[in-house]
Design a protein around this motif. Structure first.
Motif, PDB file in Angstrom:
ATOM      1  N   THR A  95       0.824  -1.210   0.000  1.00  8.92           N
ATOM      2  CA  THR A  95       0.000   0.000   0.000  1.00  8.92           C
ATOM      3  C   THR A  95       0.857   1.258   0.000  1.00  8.92           C
ATOM      4  O   THR A  95       0.467   2.278  -0.578  1.00  8.92           O
ATOM      5  N   VAL A 342      -6.821   3.370  -1.048  1.00 12.86           N
ATOM      6  CA  VAL A 342      -5.554   2.771  -1.478  1.00 12.86           C
ATOM      7  C   VAL A 342      -5.751   1.308  -1.839  1.00 12.86           C
ATOM      8  O   VAL A 342      -5.345   0.859  -2.922  1.00 12.86           O
ATOM      9  N   VAL A 343      -6.372   0.541  -0.969  1.00 14.16           N
ATOM     10  CA  VAL A 343      -6.549  -0.895  -1.200  1.00 14.16           C
ATOM     11  C   VAL A 343      -7.384  -1.138  -2.454  1.00 14.16           C
ATOM     12  O   VAL A 343      -7.095  -2.049  -3.237  1.00 14.16           O
TER      13      VAL A 343
END
Length: 374
Positions: A95, A342-343
């Motif tokens: 990440t 982000v993920v």
């Protein structure tokens, strides 16, 4: 009033799909994860059509708090305890790399200012210390913090951003690269070879459903494993500079940032809404909005409220997202547990490679046994 502070009113919009089209891959959902998948598929040389029932980033992707946080939904030390140190470390490192990639893709939307996790109790302050120790033990940046916001920890590698600006920039990049994108085009029926919409259909070879909130409605097979909740926010008129970094407080239930023009975007208090916040309703509720106003007063922010809005996000019991082939040639990604900026982008890229018939070098989420993938 249900317009996010991020919306400047300058988006011209995209057409509805009318008639029948053919492509290799159809992506349902034009948020951050869907657009990241589309751009990766284009880089891999695939033909792509993207659809959204509303508009680009019309869901949580363009209506969230604007935090870019490394790691998955649970704090790092919790992730180590629940998922194992090797997986937690690999996810966190991946990440961090995704945040750097996002800065390069859309620098105009991102402010690399770090983030604060602030404790609201002695118990939480002790947890911040455990969080800090775990990050440092694995070589990740973090330091103890004490300042006007309170006590906790500073994570320099995190960032603040304008989520709607970023998604619209990604959509423009996808269009320039040859994708065909359509707004206000709900997917009524989905199979691996065809997506039916109100005014037409897309014939294809594979489908990616990239939806966070209400994922279990789009794909009923996921009911019982995915649950949708409402997250609420408000924003104020500009105030003098108070918060140079975005703030995560009270175990992440409260969060805010100050925009470059001085406005405060503040959200949270989902726990105060109780069971009523487990809903697919996206209109702000009076009960939670009152609590957000009270939080503003606690922060001594005295400014008119200019925006109130809400969005749907989905949760899983494990705290890890959904990433799997739900039907033959129909993949689903989503349920980011409130931290999908982000993920979600990372998963979109990883699944794009799977749809292309291979595995992305360095893929972490799909290589994890904790994510259902076939």
């Amino acid at each position: 009033m249900n317009t996010p502070v991020w919306d400047d009113g300058n988006w011209r919009g995209l057409p509805r799909l009318e008639g029948d089209l053919e492509t290799e891959i159809c992506v349902v959902g034009l948020g951050g994860s869907g657009l990241s998948a589309i751009l990766e598929l284009l880089r891999l040389g695939r033909k792509v059509i993207g659809l959204d029932a509303a508009s680009v980033a019309g869901g949580a992707a363009g209506r969230n708090g604007g935090f870019l946080l490394a790691g998955v939904a649970k704090f790092y030390h919790q992730s180590v305890a629940e998922h194992g140190r090797d997986l937690a470390r690999a996810l966190y490192r991946a990440t961090l790399e995704q945040i750097e990639r996002m800065k390069q893709e859309t620098p105009q939307a991102i402010r690399p200012v770090g983030s604060l996790r602030i404790a609201a109790s002695a118990e939480e302050l002790a947890d911040c210390a455990a969080h800090l120790e775990a990050l440092r033990a694995d070589g990740f940046e973090a330091e103890p913090y004490a300042g006007p916001e309170g006590e906790g920890l500073l994570i320099p590698s995190d960032a603040a951003f304008n989520p709607l600006l970023r998604c619209r920039a990604l959509a423009r990049q996808a269009l320039e690269a040859g994708a065909r994108l359509f707004e206000h085009t709900p997917a009524l029926r989905i199979s691996g070879q065809e997506v039916q919409t109100p005014l037409g259909q897309v014939r294809c070879q594979k489908v990616l459903v990239a939806v966070d909130g209400k994922l279990e409605q789009v794909l009923p097979e996921l009911r019982g494993r995915v649950r949708t909740a409402r997250l609420q926010m408000l924003a104020t008129a500009p105030v003098s500079r108070r918060f140079p970094r975005p703030v995560y407080r009270r175990w992440g239930f409260d969060y805010w940032q100050q925009l470059p023009d001085g406005r405060i975007a503040l959200g949270g208090m989902r726990d105060a809404g109780g069971e009523a916040e487990w809903t697919t309703e996206t209109a702000p509720s009076e009960a939670v909005q009152i609590r957000l106003e009270q939080l503003l007063e606690q922060l001594d922010v005295r400014a008119p409220i200019t925006h109130r809005w809400a969005a749907s996000v989905a949760y899983t019991p494990s705290g890890l997202p959904i990433a799997e082939e739900v039907r033959p040639d129909v993949w689903a990604i989503g349920a980011y547990n409130g931290t999908g900026n982000v993920v979600g982008a990372m998963l979109g890229r990883e699944v794009a490679w799977v749809l292309n018939g291979s595995w992305m070098p360095g893929a972490v989420l799909l290589n994890s046994s904790h994510i259902e993938a076939t």
